[in-house]
Design a protein around this motif. Structure first.
Motif, PDB file in Angstrom:
ATOM      1  N   LEU A 111       0.802  -1.214   0.000  1.00  0.00           N
ATOM      2  CA  LEU A 111       0.000   0.000   0.000  1.00  0.00           C
ATOM      3  C   LEU A 111       0.838   1.269   0.000  1.00  0.00           C
ATOM      4  O   LEU A 111       0.304   2.361   0.169  1.00  0.00           O
ATOM      5  N   ALA A 112       2.142   1.150  -0.167  1.00  0.00           N
ATOM      6  CA  ALA A 112       2.977   2.351  -0.267  1.00  0.00           C
ATOM      7  C   ALA A 112       2.475   3.216  -1.423  1.00  0.00           C
ATOM      8  O   ALA A 112       2.043   2.708  -2.463  1.00  0.00           O
ATOM      9  N   TYR A 113       2.536   4.509  -1.229  1.00  0.00           N
ATOM     10  CA  TYR A 113       1.976   5.474  -2.188  1.00  0.00           C
ATOM     11  C   TYR A 113       2.754   5.406  -3.497  1.00  0.00           C
ATOM     12  O   TYR A 113       3.926   5.788  -3.569  1.00  0.00           O
ATOM     13  N   ALA A 114       2.091   4.893  -4.531  1.00  0.00           N
ATOM     14  CA  ALA A 114       2.776   4.569  -5.784  1.00  0.00           C
ATOM     15  C   ALA A 114       3.510   5.753  -6.431  1.00  0.00           C
ATOM     16  O   ALA A 114       4.607   5.559  -6.977  1.00  0.00           O
ATOM     17  N   ASP A 126      -1.042  -8.475  -8.623  1.00  0.00           N
ATOM     18  CA  ASP A 126      -1.368  -7.843  -9.896  1.00  0.00           C
ATOM     19  C   ASP A 126      -2.878  -7.766 -10.005  1.00  0.00           C
ATOM     20  O   ASP A 126      -3.521  -8.562 -10.686  1.00  0.00           O
ATOM     21  N   LEU A 127      -3.458  -6.788  -9.279  1.00  0.00           N
ATOM     22  CA  LEU A 127      -4.897  -6.590  -9.235  1.00  0.00           C
ATOM     23  C   LEU A 127      -5.238  -5.311  -9.991  1.00  0.00           C
ATOM     24  O   LEU A 127      -4.370  -4.465 -10.224  1.00  0.00           O
ATOM     25  N   PRO A 128      -6.490  -5.128 -10.377  1.00  0.00           N
ATOM     26  CA  PRO A 128      -6.847  -3.936 -11.154  1.00  0.00           C
ATOM     27  C   PRO A 128      -6.417  -2.618 -10.512  1.00  0.00           C
ATOM     28  O   PRO A 128      -5.978  -1.704 -11.212  1.00  0.00           O
ATOM     29  N   ASP A 129      -6.543  -2.513  -9.189  1.00  0.00           N
ATOM     30  CA  ASP A 129      -6.204  -1.258  -8.512  1.00  0.00           C
ATOM     31  C   ASP A 129      -5.003  -1.383  -7.590  1.00  0.00           C
ATOM     32  O   ASP A 129      -4.741  -0.479  -6.788  1.00  0.00           O
ATOM     33  N   LEU A 130      -4.276  -2.482  -7.687  1.00  0.00           N
ATOM     34  CA  LEU A 130      -3.155  -2.670  -6.772  1.00  0.00           C
ATOM     35  C   LEU A 130      -2.127  -3.622  -7.368  1.00  0.00           C
ATOM     36  O   LEU A 130      -2.433  -4.783  -7.639  1.00  0.00           O
ATOM     37  N   HIS A 168      -4.499  -2.982   9.453  1.00  0.00           N
ATOM     38  CA  HIS A 168      -5.046  -2.157   8.365  1.00  0.00           C
ATOM     39  C   HIS A 168      -4.455  -2.440   6.991  1.00  0.00           C
ATOM     40  O   HIS A 168      -4.555  -1.619   6.086  1.00  0.00           O
ATOM     41  N   GLY A 169      -3.812  -3.584   6.836  1.00  0.00           N
ATOM     42  CA  GLY A 169      -3.341  -3.965   5.513  1.00  0.00           C
ATOM     43  C   GLY A 169      -1.984  -3.441   5.138  1.00  0.00           C
ATOM     44  O   GLY A 169      -1.562  -3.605   3.981  1.00  0.00           O
TER      45      GLY A 169
END
Length: 398
Positions: A111-114, A126-130, A168-169
């Protein structure tokens, strides 16, 4: 196990440090850093305001050791390149009225800010939003030392303790979750292996800060996702934490993965994870803190006086009323007025409360009229500005 106490009784932690009461401003990502990883004058004023309002403990959300693992470009970065004097000012002002101010040790992982990071987690996603790559074995083994280095710097800067973020992931939470941890080495597979990194981090941090410095762990009661960390799994983690040198277990739940429902957006009128905390109480003598869903004095008082938990974590309630502990002690305002929103764009409620913190930081505690769409627009524009500053200061992700 501690005996039942009122909200304003002191609590002595296993390390010997005493909190003056049982009310904590739990960690929130206030996004008030300056974009170079340093505190700003408004952020200093915000934590001073909470301390002056009577809270026993405040925890600063998401303080990273590396700029390339941050959750947001307004987060703090505390490492060997930081200007420690600016952190010392924050720690000094945040300790008004004998309050404690602790640093939450964070690592965004997947979840680090891309825009400012190269997201990496226990396993590739490799997910649609992550999307993220898997951490190497060497990087996993290095992680406890990185957390410990930031913890030691926090101690040197005058902060009163640290909280290891395993909820929290974010990274350590990802390692605990079978949904996101598909590793086949010593850090994946069985729950014993999945909790290995957390336990090694605790041990390494304790060595760095010494025996009399408070260490807390924030732990999910569950991921609230199918195939993720279950409550039964988490209870086994609680039992393992009981055998460590930590001083406080902060129970929360849920993840910030894209599309996942946030526990803080629930419509429940009471504490979210109280039933889990009751089960955890039977497994540990460590002080328990419960965060999530506390809206009234009676809810907080009942949780502590029953002996189920020792500390109540308040987040949005403290954003609405920064003097809530003093008001509860005086029995004048027993429940802050929570806003009701007709519509809720994704991320809008979080943005509204984050901008509310910015308002308190300027000394303004008047009721807010900003709607969610306007709050989200302002919040995202600020992130963009801070991203530009971050990239100029730290350089592109490595």
């Amino acid at each position: 196990m501690t005996s039942p106490n009122t909200l304003f009784d002191p609590l002595t932690l296993p390390c010997g440090v005493t909190l003056k009461n049982r009310l904590a401003k739990s960690a929130m990502s206030d996004s008030l850093g300056d974009g170079t990883g340093h505190p700003t004058p408004p952020q200093v004023r915000l934590y001073q305001r909470w301390a002056e309002g009577g809270v026993g403990l405040s925890i600063i959300g998401e303080v990273q050791g590396s700029p390339f693992v941050a959750e947001k470009p307004g987060n703090l970065v505390l490492n060997g390149s930081s200007d420690l004097a600016r952190f010392q000012e924050l720690s000094n002002k945040g300790r008004a009225r004998n309050a404690h101010l602790w640093v939450q040790l964070g690592h965004g992982g997947a979840l680090a800010y891309a825009p400012t990071s190269t997201p990496q987690g226990p396993s590739a996603l490799d997910l649609p939003d992550l999307q993220c790559t898997a951490l190497s074995c060497a990087a996993v083994k290095q992680a406890p030392a990185d957390f410990a280095h930031t913890a030691k710097l926090a101690k040197d800067a005058g902060f009163g303790g640290v909280q290891i973020h395993a909820a929290h992931g974010f990274l350590l939470s990802q390692f605990l979750s079978p949904l996101f941890n598909k590793r086949t080495d010593a850090y994946g597979g069985s729950l014993t292996n999945r909790m290995r990194l957390l336990l090694e981090t605790i041990e390494t941090v304790r060595t760095a800060v010494g025996p009399s410095f408070p260490i807390a762990v924030k732990l999910n009661s569950s991921d609230q996702l199918h195939g993720g960390l279950t409550e039964d799994d988490s209870l086994q983690v609680v039992a393992a934490l009981d055998r460590t040198s930590i001083d406080l277990i902060d129970i929360s739940g849920g993840t910030y993965f894209p599309g996942a429902k946030s526990a803080s957006d629930a419509t429940s009128s009471g504490p979210y994870f109280l039933t889990f905390a009751r089960r955890a109480r039977a497994l540990t003598s460590k002080p328990l803190m419960l965060t999530g869903g506390f809206k009234t004095y009676d809810q907080a008082h009942d949780a502590v006086s029953s002996g189920i938990v020792d500390v109540v974590g308040l987040a949005r309630a403290m954003a609405l009323e920064p003097s809530l502990p003093d008001l509860w002690r005086a029995q004048t305002t027993l429940a802050p007025q929570f806003p009701r929103f007709a519509t809720s764009p994704q991320g809008g409620v979080t943005a509204w409360y984050t901008m509310r913190l910015s308002k308190i930081a300027t000394g303004n505690t008047e009721p807010d009229l900003l709607d969610l769409d306007a709050a989200l627009e302002t919040y995202e524009a600020r992130d963009k500005d801070r991203t530009d500053i971050w990239l100029r200061h730290f350089g592109p992700p490595n």
